[in-house]
Design a protein around this motif. Structure first.
Motif, PDB file in Angstrom:
ATOM      1  N   SER A  86       0.843  -1.255   0.064  1.00  0.00           N
ATOM      2  CA  SER A  86      -0.205  -0.109  -0.188  1.00  0.00           C
ATOM      3  C   SER A  86       0.932   1.254  -0.010  1.00  0.00           C
ATOM      4  CB  SER A  86      -0.931   0.116   1.209  1.00  0.00           C
ATOM      5  OG  SER A  86      -1.375   1.149   1.608  1.00  0.00           O
ATOM      6  N   MET A  87       0.666   2.041  -1.143  1.00  0.00           N
ATOM      7  CA  MET A  87       1.650   3.107  -1.038  1.00  0.00           C
ATOM      8  C   MET A  87       1.096   4.509  -0.016  1.00  0.00           C
ATOM      9  SD  MET A  87       3.963   2.610  -3.078  1.00  0.00           S
ATOM     10  CE  MET A  87       4.829   4.051  -3.048  1.00  0.00           C
ATOM     11  N   ILE A  88      -0.288   4.159   0.220  1.00  0.00           N
ATOM     12  CA  ILE A  88      -0.733   5.330   1.250  1.00  0.00           C
ATOM     13  C   ILE A  88      -0.120   5.104   2.685  1.00  0.00           C
ATOM     14  CG2 ILE A  88      -2.921   4.128   1.778  1.00  0.00           C
ATOM     15  CD1 ILE A  88      -2.804   7.976   1.355  1.00  0.00           C
ATOM     16  N   HIS A 111       9.333   2.038  -6.677  1.00  0.00           N
ATOM     17  CA  HIS A 111       8.523   2.125  -7.881  1.00  0.00           C
ATOM     18  C   HIS A 111       7.132   1.685  -7.332  1.00  0.00           C
ATOM     19  CE1 HIS A 111       6.458   0.384 -11.324  1.00  0.00           C
ATOM     20  NE2 HIS A 111       7.307   0.634 -11.965  1.00  0.00           N
ATOM     21  N   ILE A 112       5.824   2.343  -7.713  1.00  0.00           N
ATOM     22  CA  ILE A 112       4.491   1.998  -7.130  1.00  0.00           C
ATOM     23  C   ILE A 112       4.119   0.811  -7.190  1.00  0.00           C
ATOM     24  CG2 ILE A 112       4.249   4.540  -6.947  1.00  0.00           C
ATOM     25  CD1 ILE A 112       2.142   4.320  -9.116  1.00  0.00           C
ATOM     26  N   ILE A 137      -4.769   6.322 -10.849  1.00  0.00           N
ATOM     27  CA  ILE A 137      -5.118   5.146 -10.591  1.00  0.00           C
ATOM     28  C   ILE A 137      -3.792   4.212 -10.182  1.00  0.00           C
ATOM     29  CG2 ILE A 137      -7.286   5.205 -11.509  1.00  0.00           C
ATOM     30  CD1 ILE A 137      -5.991   3.130 -13.806  1.00  0.00           C
ATOM     31  N   ARG A 138      -2.720   5.019  -9.876  1.00  0.00           N
ATOM     32  CA  ARG A 138      -1.481   4.310  -9.478  1.00  0.00           C
ATOM     33  C   ARG A 138      -0.774   3.082 -10.478  1.00  0.00           C
ATOM     34  NH1 ARG A 138      -2.249   8.586  -7.099  1.00  0.00           N
ATOM     35  NH2 ARG A 138      -2.072   8.975  -4.925  1.00  0.00           N
ATOM     36  N   CYS A 139      -1.136   3.132 -11.747  1.00  0.00           N
ATOM     37  CA  CYS A 139      -0.622   2.232 -12.425  1.00  0.00           C
ATOM     38  C   CYS A 139       0.730   1.995 -12.854  1.00  0.00           C
ATOM     39  CB  CYS A 139      -1.428   2.087 -13.775  1.00  0.00           C
ATOM     40  SG  CYS A 139      -0.850   3.666 -15.030  1.00  0.00           S
ATOM     41  N   ALA A 140       1.526   3.291 -12.839  1.00  0.00           N
ATOM     42  CA  ALA A 140       2.957   3.192 -12.670  1.00  0.00           C
ATOM     43  C   ALA A 140       3.480   3.337 -14.361  1.00  0.00           C
ATOM     44  CB  ALA A 140       3.898   2.354 -12.106  1.00  0.00           C
ATOM     45  N   VAL A 182       7.965   9.308  -1.482  1.00  0.00           N
ATOM     46  CA  VAL A 182       6.844   8.075  -1.828  1.00  0.00           C
ATOM     47  C   VAL A 182       6.907   7.790  -3.183  1.00  0.00           C
ATOM     48  CG1 VAL A 182       4.892   6.935  -0.940  1.00  0.00           C
ATOM     49  CG2 VAL A 182       6.058   8.482   0.733  1.00  0.00           C
ATOM     50  N   TYR A 183       6.318   8.790  -3.856  1.00  0.00           N
ATOM     51  CA  TYR A 183       5.980   8.628  -5.046  1.00  0.00           C
ATOM     52  C   TYR A 183       6.923   9.083  -6.097  1.00  0.00           C
ATOM     53  CZ  TYR A 183       1.442   8.382  -2.552  1.00  0.00           C
ATOM     54  OH  TYR A 183       0.385   7.791  -1.759  1.00  0.00           O
ATOM     55  N   PRO A 184       7.577   8.197  -6.989  1.00  0.00           N
ATOM     56  CA  PRO A 184       8.500   8.685  -7.923  1.00  0.00           C
ATOM     57  C   PRO A 184       7.912   8.873  -9.184  1.00  0.00           C
ATOM     58  CG  PRO A 184       8.436   6.481  -7.751  1.00  0.00           C
ATOM     59  CD  PRO A 184       7.330   6.768  -6.824  1.00  0.00           C
ATOM     60  N   GLY A 185       8.833   9.070 -10.238  1.00  0.00           N
ATOM     61  CA  GLY A 185       8.465   9.399 -11.752  1.00  0.00           C
ATOM     62  C   GLY A 185       7.539  10.683 -11.977  1.00  0.00           C
ATOM     63  N   PRO A 186       6.781  10.653 -13.029  1.00  0.00           N
ATOM     64  CA  PRO A 186       6.057  11.682 -13.339  1.00  0.00           C
ATOM     65  C   PRO A 186       4.802  12.024 -12.392  1.00  0.00           C
ATOM     66  CG  PRO A 186       6.698  10.692 -15.196  1.00  0.00           C
ATOM     67  CD  PRO A 186       6.942   9.824 -14.207  1.00  0.00           C
ATOM     68  N   MET A 187       4.233  10.939 -11.744  1.00  0.00           N
ATOM     69  CA  MET A 187       3.149  11.202 -10.964  1.00  0.00           C
ATOM     70  C   MET A 187       3.495  11.788  -9.636  1.00  0.00           C
ATOM     71  SD  MET A 187       3.204   8.474  -8.608  1.00  0.00           S
ATOM     72  CE  MET A 187       1.541   8.015  -8.065  1.00  0.00           C
ATOM     73  N   GLY A 188       4.750  11.362  -9.439  1.00  0.00           N
ATOM     74  CA  GLY A 188       5.347  11.827  -8.367  1.00  0.00           C
ATOM     75  C   GLY A 188       5.808  13.460  -8.182  1.00  0.00           C
ATOM     76  N   SER A 189       6.189  13.623  -9.565  1.00  0.00           N
ATOM     77  CA  SER A 189       6.686  14.899  -9.682  1.00  0.00           C
ATOM     78  C   SER A 189       5.574  16.112  -9.703  1.00  0.00           C
ATOM     79  CB  SER A 189       7.417  15.156 -10.959  1.00  0.00           C
ATOM     80  OG  SER A 189       8.455  14.225 -10.939  1.00  0.00           O
TER      81      SER A 189
END
Ligand code: SF4
Lengths: 256, 476
Positions: free
Chosen positions: B113-115, B151-152, B316-319, B339-346
């Motif tokens: 769980s990422m949350i 990675h999520i 929807i946290r698909c990565a 916690v959140y990397p990549g574009p969604m994390g940015s």
């Protein structure tokens, strides 16, 4: 082909203006061959992307107003770059909100008649082929804004296919960025260099002797890396080949 | 809790680029994710249409979020569950701890769980004498190694097989030295042996939720290992952690999104296990918890509603965005520093920890747009990153040298005649310097460029505008 000769304004772009004037002349030659009447408005500088992508909307808007005022009177605005073309055709309207409906409308009007060079030649002017010869094996790099914002993919390949003597090779991962990204390349040089090194490797692996693309930013980046690695690949803007003007300037990064 | 290192993104990235083990692991991105997603998408002709549907479902829900959350909560309670509304991470941690204490819990099993990472649940429980046991294979190894996920959906994506083996040999002291770990199956078997007893001993099971369904009051999780099912059905108490934007109106909406999720994430048509949890065990049910708690967490989300960043809540946290991001592909997830990397994390990290701390993230992008082109709910990630750059600029967080350069450049760019004069001079000088060379190996003020590539010299003969004007004067 269109019946009348449309009045086309060439938006040169700052990188072509400063770094690669031959691309501007190649664009004029191609547009005229396609039946356009070409003008180069004197009052142009930059489309404003450096400000826009640095978060400085006010400056981006001021520059956009200049461009809009200068280019709106023409039938079309044509840009030898997917990224500057996309800036005008996709991002200008969003710079003006409801508090400035006058410029919003003008921005939308200009956006609707602004095109990247190669796609304009094929999609608007109906150009099917070019009268050019280039003896070489060519890899074509799709620049990101051109590819994803403007949907430019087959157009340059189609025209390159009509160049005599030219063999086209495809890169693996052809939808992957070269790592230029405007100011990104100097703000995050480590990551940028890593990305362009991967791209240079892909280019070399195609066995092509020439790399073409439609955007000067990507071209300077890739040429710079290929040079640094000592790779014997000639780098040019696609318009130079299509306009048969490769005699007019040495490849990017090569001495005359 | 994940220690925030986003302010040191540049240093993190440099370290990551120079780490051969990490680079080897990252090279798997392409075979593991790209081809599979592309194939799954190609196999579903209506995928593009489905993306629009996914986007619309989420937009509709976000526009009526209060309503759907209330409907959802009422239906959870109808099914015998309890909903805990938490506006901050602190509140959520306290609620989880209290539920565990009430249950007299000594160990709790956890699904990925990422949350939970965002809230720092594990540290909080441990600090209060309760042992959390991660049951997702990736999370399990990270817990042994005391590392955060990178990675999520593949939390241990940064590790290679050798790392797994090493961690097992160090931590599982009863391990037969002759055991070999050459296949993924060997790893799985070893972890499962250890986990089996933990599942049975756990007093509480904590999972995340991929979706919350308003019309049924159900929470949904997808896994490929089945560990989530065991986590939520075996213990007496099940806690589902979910941020408020996970809610969707109907079962059918959830199904549409599930079709997008698996294809975008791993290229599967559907995940191996998709589990719907609705309330407590009823009479006659074969399994299910005696208590079912949903911890509904805001933690900054509602502040995004009605702002430029609302669209991010469709995620929807698909990565897929990080799997296709060339920056993530070069640095891996830890470089992003939270916690959140990549574009969604940015986009997300600055909203959750502050753009003053996470400002690098939205800047470290070429805006190539590959993320947006694969996002199943069509989040315009580059546009949202640009919005962060705008906030930084407004708040004067943009570095001084960049502002000064920008101001100088803008002054000229707004004045074509002056611009023409100064560029003509500058290009003339650069042309002189580069005469006969073609490219510079090094130039003052261009060190960022020339460290790893040459700087091509401008074409000799002056600027286009100068040459064009001259040609016109001479009648071409
Ligand atoms: S932003 Fe889009 S692509 Fe990225 S994780 Fe979220 S839903 Fe997936």
């Amino acid at each position: 082909m269109l019946q009348t000769r449309p009045r086309v304004a060439l938006f040169v772009t700052c990188l072509v203006d400063l770094y690669r004037p031959t691309v501007g002349f190649a664009a004029i030659k191609l547009l005229e061959a396609a039946g356009c009447q070409v003008e180069v408005p004197e009052a142009q500088t930059c489309c404003g992307q450096p400000a826009y992508n640095s978060g400085d909307r006010t400056t981006a808007r001021d520059l956009a107003r200049n461009v809009i005022d200068t280019f709106l009177p023409y039938d079309y605005t044509v840009v030898p770059s997917g990224s500057c073309g996309g800036q005008i055709s996709h991002h200008y309207p969003g710079l003006f909100d409801d508090s400035d409906p006058h410029y919003r409308g003008r921005a939308e009007a200009l956006a609707a008649k602004t095109h990247e060079l190669v796609s304009f030649l094929t999609d608007v002017m109906g150009m099917q082929e070019v009268a050019a010869r280039y003896d070489g094996v060519v890899a074509y790099h799709d620049s990101c804004s051109g590819l994803r914002e403007l949907g430019i993919r087959e157009q340059p390949r189609k025209l390159l296919g009509s160049v005599q003597g030219l063999t086209l090779k495809e890169l693996v991962d052809r939808d992957v960025c070269c790592g230029f990204g405007g100011t990104f390349c100097v703000k995050y040089p480590d990551i940028s260099v890593r990305m362009v090194s991967d791209k240079a490797k892909d280019v070399v692996e195609t066995g092509a002797d020439t790399l073409l693309a439609g955007d000067m930013g990507c071209l300077l980046n890739m040429a710079g890396r290929l040079k640094r690695e000592g790779a014997p690949v000639k780098v040019r803007h696609v318009a130079e080949v299509l306009a048969d003007m490769t005699q007019d300037a040495a490849p990017i990064g090569e001495p005359k | 809790m994940v220690h925030l290192t986003s302010p040191a993104f540049k240093e993190n990235a440099a370290r990551a680029l120079a780490d051969p083990g990490l680079q080897k692991a990252l090279a798997r991105t392409k075979p593991q994710f790209h081809g599979k997603r592309a194939k799954a998408v190609a196999g579903l002709p209506e995928f593009e249409q489905l993306r629009n549907i996914g986007r619309d479902i989420k937009n509709h829900t976000l526009a009526n979020l209060d309503h759907y959350l209330e409907v959802y909560a009422a239906n959870v309670e109808k099914a015998g569950g309890v909903v805990h509304w938490c506006s901050t991470a602190d509140e959520a941690r306290a609620v989880v701890l209290e539920i565990c204490r009430q249950a007299g819990a000594k160990t709790v099993t956890k699904g990925k769980s990422m949350i939970s990472e965002e809230l720092g649940i594990n540290d909080h429980l441990e600090a209060h004498g309760i042992t959390p046991v991660e049951t997702d294979l990736g999370e399990y190894i990270l817990q042994l190694r005391k590392e955060p996920p990178s990675h999520i959906i593949g939390p241990a994506f940064h590790l290679n097989r050798e790392d797994w083996e090493q961690s097992f040999r160090e931590s599982h002291t009863d391990l037969d030295p002759k055991r070999v770990f050459t296949e993924r199956r060997d790893i799985l078997t070893e972890a499962r042996t250890k986990l089996r007893s933990r599942f049975l001993a756990a007093d509480v099971g904590i999972t995340g939720a991929n979706f919350l369904i308003a019309e049924t009051g159900s929470s949904v999780i997808v896994t490929n290992e089945g560990n989530g099912d065991l986590t939520q059905t075996l213990p007496k108490v099940h806690i589902a952690l979910a941020s408020i934007e996970k809610v969707v109106p109907t079962l059918e909406d959830a199904t549409s999104l599930l079709r997008l999720l698996a294809r975008s994430a791993t290229g599967q048509d559907f995940s191996v296990y998709t589990t719907f949890s609705t309330g407590i065990r009823r009479q006659g049910d074969l399994d299910g918890p005696e208590q079912y708690h949903v911890v509904l967490i805001d933690n900054g989300r509602s502040n995004m509603i009605g702002t430029d960043f609302q669209e991010m809540l469709r995620c929807i946290r698909c990565a897929a965005c990080m799997n296709h991001c060339p920056v993530y592909g070069a640095t891996g997830g830890h470089a992003y520093g939270w916690v959140y990397p990549g574009p969604m994390g940015s986009v997300l990290t600055p909203t959750l920890v502050g753009v003053d701390k996470a400002g690098h993230l939205p800047n470290a992008s070429t805006f190539c747009g590959r993320c947006e082109s694969v996002c199943p709910v069509k989040i315009p990630l580059p546009k949202l990153m640009r919005h962060w750059r705008e906030r930084e600029f407004e708040r004067h967080l943009t570095p001084g040298t960049i502002r000064t350069n920008l101001r100088l450049w803008a002054w000229f760019a707004k004045r074509p005649a002056a611009y023409r004069a100064v560029t003509r001079m500058g290009i003339g000088a650069l042309g002189l310097l580069g005469r006969g060379k073609g490219a510079f190996k090094w130039l003052p003020f261009a060190e960022g460029w020339t460290r790893g590539r040459d700087l091509p010299a401008p074409e000799p003969g002056g600027t286009f505008m100068a040459r064009y004007a001259k040609a016109r004067r001479q009648g071409r």
